[in-house]
Design an enzyme around this catalytic site. Structure first.
Site, short mmCIF file in Angstrom:
data_model
loop_
_atom_site.label_atom_id
_atom_site.label_comp_id
_atom_site.label_asym_id
_atom_site.label_seq_id
_atom_site.Cartn_x
_atom_site.Cartn_y
_atom_site.Cartn_z
CG ASP A 21 -103.98 4.59 32.71
OD1 ASP A 21 -104.41 4.72 31.56
OD2 ASP A 21 -103.63 5.55 33.42
CD GLU A 22 -108.52 6.80 31.83
OE1 GLU A 22 -109.74 7.07 31.75
OE2 GLU A 22 -107.64 7.60 31.50
CG ASP A 45 -108.36 6.13 36.15
OD1 ASP A 45 -107.30 5.67 35.69
OD2 ASP A 45 -108.57 7.35 36.29
#
Length: 625
Positions: free
Chosen positions: A199-200, A108
């Site tokens: 973003d993950e 993350d």
């Protein structure tokens, strides 16, 4: 009487604050003055459309809770004992299926959008910033979080909490490029990793760990990109993770915040052994290596969770944010110890509504979720209480979805009010274009298109349409989405549709078997020569007549299309007999349930070739810059 009103008002305020107020379970939000922040939020929103909508939603939740509590009162001791036996039997089965053999990692990126903006503009580094607009924020940096500013908060509220907050507009093109750099690293550890947005990502590094055991040190050696990395930084990275009694571990921060980094170019590196680091073969070492490489390449930090399944890995990654990692050992007791006092709101999938309903039953932690398992089985749907049981036992998926197994793909935008049909159709097409690009990258096609709209009163509506043939291109998706948008515009006519969010989703993806069957059918059809005869073009002649005829026969033609076509034709001084407009709304849509088709981008299919050519040359400027 006045006292009762005050109590009712207080209860309403408490409910709204649960929805809108400070969520101190989020990273960077701990230890804040919750009462002060909530007071500012209440004063900033009271009387606004946002507040009224949140109040209405809270009242709906309260009604659900009231029904649930009435049902609870009717449950007998005998029913509860019977439910306990049934649920405990299921627990035994679930325990037997517990899989602790996989090593799942959740990566993350820390405050990703804000971090990219701070990296590219050093002046923002020490300031509280958020990314988004006055309408809605997408994220905030950790300086801003100390004031209670968070993602999914309207910018006007954030400004009340932090008057000197800098709001930076979204730049998805830039974030996408950085995300691609991160994914290039992740694919080396798991070629089938599962990205979750920009973003993950989830990785299964089980196979990588086995292969890594036989790797020489040189294959696990990485060089620092700058000579300015301090000795302390290197020592921190080489430190072994400290395990605590709970069976999970956390790693130290990789770098100090002020460590300057250089571009990932070999010629700028000091290739000496002293300027390198060798990572070990354990799961913790692999994840430290991944985070090190991400930071060296992008100058951004990432947090990570390591656990036996995706649910636990996600919760772990939040444990030591920002720029940290956490691991749950692959042991049943370690899993249960981690969950014991964990607030239910920390669990992926449990939002503010579910949290409030469970709190009404006295359930605040995951261990209490297990203790009340029998009661939950009598109050909630089967899928819901099964999910609660899985959470309380720490059971989750170990299989990462492959491309063909995705259920849906979507994109959406939040903005200031848009109330003209033309702008709404422009935006709709842009969203369809973005979505089509992503679908085609993943080689996905779906049969259901869903349009999501949030109006200025913050009410969310979705409309969906399932088509016979699967869609994936911009034109195919937009053909369906603009119909759905047209129905919404019609539903509020003659008033304008006033919206602040729009999203488009495609779902109902074809399985691998369906794809093969469809391809086989198309091949057979082409070989038969039917398509050639059906769509044979006549040399030297325009085929516009054929397409116009078929378009006019389509039930999707609408009042809006024809009116727009008429206006365009009039503006170009075309003969009146070539126009199509002039019909009333009632004549165009005799059955309201069927809806209509609207387009703010193209004229009716009956427009002359000249008008179509002119229209096709019209460039639609990007809606968000």
């Amino acid at each position: 009487m006045d006292h009762m009103k005050k109590v009712g008002s207080s209860s309403c305020n408490d409910g709204v604050l649960l929805r809108m107020g400070l969520n101190d379970n989020k990273a960077g939000m701990q230890g804040l003055d919750k009462e002060k922040i909530n007071k500012i939020i209440m004063e900033a929103t009271k009387g606004s459309r946002f507040y009224e909508n949140e109040l209405k939603k809270d009242q709906q939740v309260n009604q659900r809770i009231e029904k649930m509590m009435q049902l609870k009162e009717k449950i007998t001791t005998q029913q509860l004992l019977k439910a306990q036996l049934q649920v405990d039997k299921l627990v035994i089965e679930l325990e037997q299926s517990r899989n602790l053999s996989s090593t799942i990692v959740h990566i993350d990126m820390d405050a990703f959008y804000a971090a990219v903006e701070m990296r590219d503009n050093p002046e923002l580094k020490e300031k509280p910033i958020a990314v988004g607009s006055m309408s809605m924020l997408s994220t905030s940096n950790y300086h801003a979080r100390r004031f209670g500013v968070r993602a999914a908060m309207p910018g006007f509220i954030a400004k009340k909490l932090c008057p000197h907050l800098t709001i930076v507009p979204l730049n998805f093109e830039k974030y996408g490029k950085v995300s691609k750099e991160v994914r290039e690293i992740l694919t080396e550890y798991d070629p089938n990793f599962m990205p979750m947005g920009l973003d993950e990502a989830y990785l299964n590094i089980t196979e990588h760990l086995e292969e890594r055991l036989n790797w020489p040190e040189d294959k696990r050696r990485f060089f620092f990109n700058t000579e300015s990395t301090t000795e302390k930084d290197k020592d921190d990275i080489n430190m072994s993770a400290k395990c605590n009694e709970g069976g999970y571990s956390s790693s130290p921060v990789l770098f100090e915040d002020n460590t300057p980094l250089m571009d990932d170019r070999p010629e700028q590196r000091d290739q000496s052994v002293e300027n390198s680091i060798i990572f070990g073969t354990s799961a913790e070492e692999v994840v430290k290596e991944i985070r090190f490489r991400i930071e060296q390449k992008t100058q951004l930090t990432a947090s990570a969770g390591i656990a036996p399944n995706t649910m636990l890995a996600k919760m772990c990654s939040d444990r030591n944010k920002p720029n940290g990692q956490c691991r749950i050992a692959p042991e049943r007791q370690a899993v249960l110890d981690f969950l014991k006092d964990l607030p239910i709101r920390k669990v992926p999938g449990i939002g503010k509504v579910t949290e409030k309903m469970l709190k009404a039953l006295g359930i605040v932690t995951c261990s209490e979720l297990y203790q009340q398992r029998a009661l939950l089985s009598l109050l909630f749907s089967e899928s819901s209480w099964h999910n609660f049981l899985d959470i309380s036992l720490g059971l989750g998926s170990t299989q990462l979805e492959k491309d063909g197994e995705r259920k849906s793909m979507s994109t959406e935008r939040t903005f200031s009010e848009i109330n003209t049909a033309e702008d709404q159709y422009n935006l709709c097409r842009e969203l369809c274009r973005d979505l089509a690009q992503e679908l085609q990258k993943e080689r996905l096609k779906g049969k259901t298109v869903t349009l999501k709209l949030k109006n200025v009163n913050f009410e969310v509506k979705t409309r969906a349409s399932t088509v016979l043939s699967s869609v994936s291109t911009e034109e195919e998706i937009f053909a369906v989405a603009k119909d759905l948008l047209g129905m919404e515009i019609d539903s509020v006519a003659p008033h304008p549709l006033r919206i602040r969010l729009m999203g488009v989703r495609v779902s109902g993806f074809l399985s691998e078997e369906e794809k093969k069957y469809q391809q086989k059918s198309i091949t057979s059809f082409l070989k038969s020569g039917k398509e050639i005869g059906f769509l044979k073009l006549q040399p030297g002649k325009s085929n516009q007549k054929y397409f116009t005829k078929n378009s006019e026969a389509s039930p999707r033609g609408s009042f809006f299309d024809k009116k727009r076509a008429a206006r365009q034709l009039n503006s170009e001084n075309l003969p009146p007999n070539e126009t199509v407009g002039g019909l009333s709304r009632g004549q165009q849509c005799t059955n309201p349930s069927q809806g209509t088709k609207r387009s703010g981008l193209t004229a009716s299919q009956s427009v002359s070739k000249k008008a179509k050519s002119s229209n096709s040359k019209h460039t639609i400027e990007t809606f968000f810059k």
